[in-house]
Each structure stands twice: as C-alpha cells, then as structure tokens.
Design an enzyme around this catalytic site. Sequence first.
Site, PDB file in Angstrom:
ATOM      1  N   LYS A 117      49.020  47.482  37.325  1.00  0.00           N
ATOM      2  CA  LYS A 117      49.284  47.219  38.650  1.00  0.00           C
ATOM      3  C   LYS A 117      50.496  46.429  38.958  1.00  0.00           C
ATOM      4  CE  LYS A 117      47.284  46.577  43.538  1.00  0.00           C
ATOM      5  NZ  LYS A 117      46.335  46.358  44.264  1.00  0.00           N
ATOM      6  N   GLU A 163      47.598  40.198  28.829  1.00  0.00           N
ATOM      7  CA  GLU A 163      47.139  41.158  27.880  1.00  0.00           C
ATOM      8  C   GLU A 163      48.105  42.440  27.656  1.00  0.00           C
ATOM      9  OE1 GLU A 163      45.302  39.935  29.940  1.00  0.00           O
ATOM     10  OE2 GLU A 163      43.433  39.057  29.580  1.00  0.00           O
ATOM     11  N   GLY A 223      42.950  47.512  41.626  1.00  0.00           N
ATOM     12  CA  GLY A 223      42.688  47.940  40.158  1.00  0.00           C
ATOM     13  C   GLY A 223      41.478  48.637  39.808  1.00  0.00           C
ATOM     14  N   ARG A 224      40.243  48.196  40.382  1.00  0.00           N
ATOM     15  CA  ARG A 224      38.877  48.747  39.835  1.00  0.00           C
ATOM     16  C   ARG A 224      38.798  49.856  40.631  1.00  0.00           C
ATOM     17  NH1 ARG A 224      38.775  43.850  42.183  1.00  0.00           N
ATOM     18  NH2 ARG A 224      37.528  43.682  44.097  1.00  0.00           N
ATOM     19  N   GLU A 261      33.032  42.758  39.915  1.00  0.00           N
ATOM     20  CA  GLU A 261      34.364  42.039  40.499  1.00  0.00           C
ATOM     21  C   GLU A 261      34.535  42.097  42.084  1.00  0.00           C
ATOM     22  OE1 GLU A 261      38.198  41.906  37.676  1.00  0.00           O
ATOM     23  OE2 GLU A 261      38.757  43.304  39.550  1.00  0.00           O
ATOM     24  N   HIS A 315      15.431  52.477  22.763  1.00  0.00           N
ATOM     25  CA  HIS A 315      14.943  52.113  21.243  1.00  0.00           C
ATOM     26  C   HIS A 315      15.741  50.627  21.286  1.00  0.00           C
ATOM     27  CE1 HIS A 315      13.269  55.830  19.952  1.00  0.00           C
ATOM     28  NE2 HIS A 315      14.278  56.322  20.779  1.00  0.00           N
ATOM     29  N   LYS A 321      42.604  32.557  34.018  1.00  0.00           N
ATOM     30  CA  LYS A 321      44.042  32.769  33.618  1.00  0.00           C
ATOM     31  C   LYS A 321      45.105  31.705  33.466  1.00  0.00           C
ATOM     32  CE  LYS A 321      44.176  37.533  35.612  1.00  0.00           C
ATOM     33  NZ  LYS A 321      44.687  38.345  36.709  1.00  0.00           N
TER      34      LYS A 321
END
Length: 543
Positions: A207, A213, A267-268, A353, A384, A512
């Site tokens: 965005k 990253e 973003g999410r 978030e 399990h 950050k």
Amino acid sequence: MELPKTNPTTTNSWNKLTQLAKEPKTLQNYFADNTSRAAQFSIAWDSFFLDYSKNHIDKDIQSALLGLANEVGLEDARKAYFSGEIINQTEGRAVLHTALRAKENADIRVEGENVVPEIYAVRAKIKAFANAVITGERKSSTEQAFTDVVNIGIGGSDLGPAMITEALAYYKNHLNVHFMSNVDGDHVMEILKKVNPATTLFVVVSKTFGTQETMTNANTVKQWLTDALGAAAVSDHFVAVSTNFAAINAFGIQSKNVFPMNDWVGGRFSLWSAVGLSAALAVGPENFEALLDGANDMDEHFAMTPFEKNIPVILALLTVWYNNFLGAQSEVVIPYTQYLNRLPAYLQQGIMESNGKSIDRAGRAVSYNTGNIIWGETGTNSQHAFFQLLHQGTKLIPAHFIGFAEALHGNKGHHDKLMANFFAQTEALMKGKTESQVRKELTQKAMDKAAIEQLVPFKIFTGNKPTTTLLMHKLTPKTLGALVAMYEHKIFVEGVVWNIFSYDQWGVELGKQLTSVILDEMHNPGQVKHDGSTAQLLARYKS
Ligand code: F6P
C-alpha cells in the site's frame, strides 16, 4: 459523523452483565432447562448455519449483550461504517473495504465523490490482466507464457491473497503462485530456487510502497531478474499494487503495469482490492469476483439484519462476554478443512492489529480488556496438538469450529470421519466425562481397585467448555468471501463496543523505528546507547 465515544462500562447493560456473570450455570444445565435451546441459539443464513447454543449464555445474557450494543450506539456506527464516514479518525480516513465488493449500481461517497465506478474500473483491469496471463496471451520478455507468479508483500499485502489462494486451491489453474513476504534472505532464495526468471511474473504489493521487507525483497528480485535477463526485462516481469505511484515509478515499473488502491482500504482488509491480484491470477477472475460477491452478501446481512439474528453481531457480543465478563484471554479458530490452513494467521492480523488497543476513542486509557488473542490450526491436526489443553487445561478458551457439509473432491469416507471428529469434539468439550463414568469405564477393563483409584482423577473431563459451530454447505469462492467478511464485521462490532479505533495500527511503528536505528548501528558501531541486554546481543551478532 464520528463513531460514538461511549465508555461501555458506564452503561446499564454492562452493570447487568457484571451481575449475570456472577450466576454461572453449566452448559449441560442450560440444555437440560431448555429443550429448544439449540434452535433458539442458532442462525441459518444463506448456506451458513451458526449454532452458538454451546456457549455460556441464556436469554437474559443475550438480551443484556444486545442492550450493550444498543447503548454504545452500534446502529449509528454501522451506518457510518458503510457510508464512508471518516471512522479511522486517527489517520483521517474512511474505512471502505465493503465498497470494494459493493454492487456496480451502488453509490458510496468519499468526500462527495462516488468511488464505485473507480472500483469497477480496477476490477475490470484485474480481470483483463489475469485472463491475459492465464491464457498466455500476455508474454514474458522472452516471448513465453508465464508459468509462475511471485507475490512480494507482507502483512495485509501477503496474508489475504496467500490465505485465499490456499483456501481456493481446488479452483486453481495451472499457474504456480508463490508468496514472498519475510525479509529473511533464505526465504527469498528458496522461492527463487523454484522459479525460472524467463517465465515468472512478480507482483509487488505494498500500500505504501515503502515497507522495508517488501522493498528489500523487490530490489533483490529485480537484481536477480536483471542478472538473468537484462534490465529491459523488468517492465515485462514486474507489476505493482499500491497507492504510491511516485515510488512505483522510481522502482521502474511502468504505469500501465500499476494496479491502484485507495487509502480508505486498510492493509488487513485489502484482499478485495487489487491486493488480491495474485489470488485472482491463481483462481481466475471469475472465482475472484465470486469471492467479492460472497463478501457483499455478508455485508448486506450485517447491514440489514436485526442484531439478534445478525451473525457478526452475535459472534462479536459472545467475544465481549467472554473477554470482559468471564475472563477469557483468547479465542481459538479451528477450521475442519485443510484448505483453510492459513485462516488463523490471516485472522491474527485482522483481529489483533485492529483491536489490540488500550486507548479509547476519547484518548483515555481503557479500564477494561479489549482485543483478545486469536490462534488456531486446522482440525483434526490440532486435536493431536493443543486439544489436550482445551479439554483438561485451566484456561477458558472459547472455540470456533468451522466445517462444511460437503467435501470438494467427494471422498465421502474421509469426509464423514473428518466431520465425525468435528461434531464429537464440540460435544466432548461441553459434556466432559464425570468421575462415575470414568470409574465405570475403568472397572470394565478389569483393573485392580487401587490402580483404578489412582487413575480416576486424571481421566475426568470437567466439560463445560464453550464452542461455536459454523457449518456451511461447501467451500466455494462465494462462501469464503462471506466467511472472511463475517470476521471483518465481527472486528468492527467489537471495536465499537470497546470504544477503540480499530482501523489504525500505531503499535507497529516503534519496532520499525528501532530497526532502522539498529541497522545503521550495525554499519556504524558505537553511535547509539542501547540497554545492556540489547548491547550485549548486538555485540554477539557482530562477533
Ligand atoms: O506493519 C504493519 C503494516 O502496516 C500492515 O498494517 C500492513 O498490512 C503491512 O504493514 C504492509 O504494509 P504495506 O502494504 O504498505 O507494505
């Protein structure tokens, strides 16, 4: 219109709920006292069937929770959410992921302008591009059809498209779609190892087009491609999804290869926008459109349905009940289909978030719990792994069980086993096993009395563990769209009740900032004074 700023603890309903929480009953008693409980605490909608009867609620609790929703102004908040009001106040933005899947004739205004035509223009661009890549009409720099797509993005620019691509693997075409997210160079190299530069398309999704990253990975890949095919190949092999056109241009991606997104989509919540491009490439634009239609159906359900029959509202109020009145810290999501393997990770960003906040909408520290911890894993695998703790641990962990009546590949024998586990677990979690049942079972095994007595306490299950079951017909793009939208609206309702801003994420900034300080420090040692622990660890890293 701003979101209301009601402190939920000042409402009458909050007081009522505090009282009601002091009168616990067991789930088994609830069922014994009310033979129509299952039907009363269920909602059938479209191909969804939500059974929330195995929760610690009754009519009084439910009506107090609904009262709370009314007292905090959920009705007005819901209107503001759908109509493009600036409800992401701390960033000065509207929150309009719902507009991305609205019907073409909808009129949704941001600063006076209807955003729907622009949304449909981007949808048409996605469709044309995806079809051209899938059919091979769109060629690589070496005049070959693309065989692989690598999505380069992180957070919402990765989790949504990755989750959708995996969830809809049954509907996938021949393109191999990979997701490169972590700045971990090993992760980058492992993906590059699998692909041929001549037939790989890179979709850079960010965005902001400034995320460390993503930009690091995109630059590494660009160099890799340039080394293999020359700099001229970049324009044929890279496309971008972003709001930041200047940065895309500086990176060297041509404007015809840019898929725009808007600042009013977080973003999410962005998988419905061009951020979903890699998923559209993987499953084809028709399936991507069906995903959006399913989400729109859920939007309509959430927008129009009275709260007592409204799936996201009920789910959110259950979360509030457990989180604020019964002391639960977390919630577990257990999909009984391997296709939804990535759903818990996706929901972790969406939920944590959004609602991991401790300042209310008036800018004061909250005095009550907000966002809960979300975790999960598919069933039966998780049975399990962590189910021991659900059955016999000390924590209260409300669980969402998500299952489908029909398997996609048939395999009825497998599906019956899978779903027998699905039903059995919710029943076992509720009913448990009493001391007398345990003793009886052990006695039938012809064990001696002393050994039986020693073992009895360990084999008791207290039961009374709450679960919510969502049973759907079949995993289709449409159902998946509705399912994801259901969780989005649940997040919204929780945020409204907790009086927090769900659509900013200032909490990710500090880490950050310190990362860039430390990165500088790695190249210029001794410039910054760190705490003893960090200094010691940095020294060890350098040595
Ligand atoms: O660091 C958190 C975050 O801002 C998320 O909200 C977002 O989804 C992710 O980073 C990626 O951001 P971008 O799409 O701008 O690269």
